[in-house]
Scaffold this motif. Sequence first.
Motif, short mmCIF file in Angstrom:
data_model
loop_
_atom_site.label_atom_id
_atom_site.label_comp_id
_atom_site.label_asym_id
_atom_site.label_seq_id
_atom_site.Cartn_x
_atom_site.Cartn_y
_atom_site.Cartn_z
N GLU A 18 0.41 1.08 -7.98
CA GLU A 18 -0.69 0.11 -7.90
C GLU A 18 -1.78 0.63 -6.96
N ALA A 19 -1.36 1.29 -5.86
CA ALA A 19 -2.34 1.85 -4.92
C ALA A 19 -3.16 2.93 -5.61
N LYS A 20 -2.49 3.73 -6.48
CA LYS A 20 -3.22 4.76 -7.23
C LYS A 20 -4.23 4.12 -8.18
N LEU A 24 -8.23 4.71 -8.45
CA LEU A 24 -8.94 5.07 -9.68
C LEU A 24 -10.02 4.04 -10.01
N ARG A 25 -9.71 2.76 -9.78
CA ARG A 25 -10.72 1.72 -9.99
C ARG A 25 -11.94 1.98 -9.10
N GLN A 28 -13.92 4.46 -10.64
CA GLN A 28 -14.57 3.91 -11.84
C GLN A 28 -15.80 3.08 -11.48
N HIS A 29 -15.70 2.32 -10.37
CA HIS A 29 -16.81 1.42 -10.08
C HIS A 29 -18.07 2.20 -9.71
N VAL A 30 -17.88 3.39 -9.12
CA VAL A 30 -19.04 4.24 -8.82
C VAL A 30 -19.72 4.65 -10.13
N LEU A 85 -9.09 1.16 -0.23
CA LEU A 85 -8.86 2.59 -0.33
C LEU A 85 -7.83 3.09 0.67
N TYR A 86 -7.88 2.57 1.90
CA TYR A 86 -7.07 3.17 2.96
C TYR A 86 -5.93 2.29 3.46
N ARG A 87 -5.93 1.00 3.11
CA ARG A 87 -4.91 0.13 3.68
C ARG A 87 -4.12 -0.62 2.61
N GLY A 88 -4.17 -0.08 1.41
CA GLY A 88 -3.22 -0.54 0.39
C GLY A 88 -3.53 -1.88 -0.29
N ALA A 89 -4.75 -2.43 -0.08
CA ALA A 89 -5.08 -3.65 -0.83
C ALA A 89 -5.31 -3.29 -2.29
N THR A 90 -4.84 -4.12 -3.21
CA THR A 90 -5.02 -3.79 -4.63
C THR A 90 -6.44 -4.10 -5.07
#
Length: 370
Positions: A18-20, A24-25, A28-30, A85-90
């Motif tokens: 899920e973190a990956k 990737l999201r 994608q948003h960029v 990105l760095y603290r694991g929030a989905t």
Amino acid sequence: MYSRQTISELEADLVAVEAKIAELRSEQHVLVRELEYAQAPQSDGSRSMVDYVQSHLDIRRDTARDLVFAARRFVHHRGLHDRMLYRGATFDRTVAAIKLADAGASQDDVTESYRRDLAGVARMIVRTRHVTPADERRVFSGRYFTIQPNLDESTYRMWGEAPGVVGRTIEKAICDRADDLRATAGDLPSTRAQRQLDALGVMALDSLNGSTTGDGSSVGQVTVFMDARRDNPQETATIIEYGPRVGPDTLEEIMCGGRVQIVGLYTDGIPVVTSPAVRAIPPAVRHTVAHRDGACVIDGCVSLYRLEPHHITRFTDGGSHHPDNLATLCWYHHHVAIHGNGYHIDQDSPAQRRRLTKGPPPRGSPRGVG
Ligand SMILES: [Zn+2]
Ligand SMILES: [Zn+2]
């Protein structure tokens, strides 16, 4: 390959994946933001960026909407983005937190929201958000309703978006009507969603024909084409003139109702047999049956809604228009239970307290077959 792992190892892997996805999201948003700057939707005729993303990625509309939302809002919420990105929030968690911040929640509330489940955050957003006049205008001008047949008109899809008060009115009207149907449906299997569609259908019928039964014919004269090389209409696809393609059950249903003219066709489309409109139940017989039964004959049913005659032995199985082969049914038992769900009238049940059965269809009427 996972078979030798423990449950906690599997869970850790699941979370890591899920973190990956979140990573990737973020990439994608960029890209979505850059495509929007480049006016990509206009270039291929999409109505909106959400439409564009949905069709290009072949994803659900909600997902496309979140992705476009993130592309537009991440830049204003760097802290929340970094937390993803760095603290694991989905990704879903981050989108929810940004929506909460956008709704006007305090920094503390946004931080607090990370301890709740996503449904809890959704409730926080609703409680926090104030509807502004600009919101109201946007919702009002965005109102729409679309109804669209598929290619052969055998099904229709419908969808839309309504301002809250209008939506609530429509929902209440449909739900009240669906509840009436449930009272009639008794033990017959039907889901709430199915009853809501049935309710919408009868509301439309009432709007077109008035809510009284009249002579019970809601269909009017229809012309049905079928393959003349087969004499059994059960085996052949049929088309109602200038109308939807129907199967044998709907054809049988139409024969209970309106005046039907059958035209037999060879494959090259040349008509070979044309029946006069004799397949309809004669008006005198209709009146006799209506007078004899007085109400829906299904045991326990008290509905008087759109009473109609129905062939106990199907017309296509040789059943006749003789009154002994006809039974008066309410709209629900006739169209939903019998012609829709495939129940039949149990021939052994008493004439005024009929039972429904899923057994084989009745063959041969008591008298006057043909
Ligand atoms: Zn019928
Ligand atoms: Zn009934």
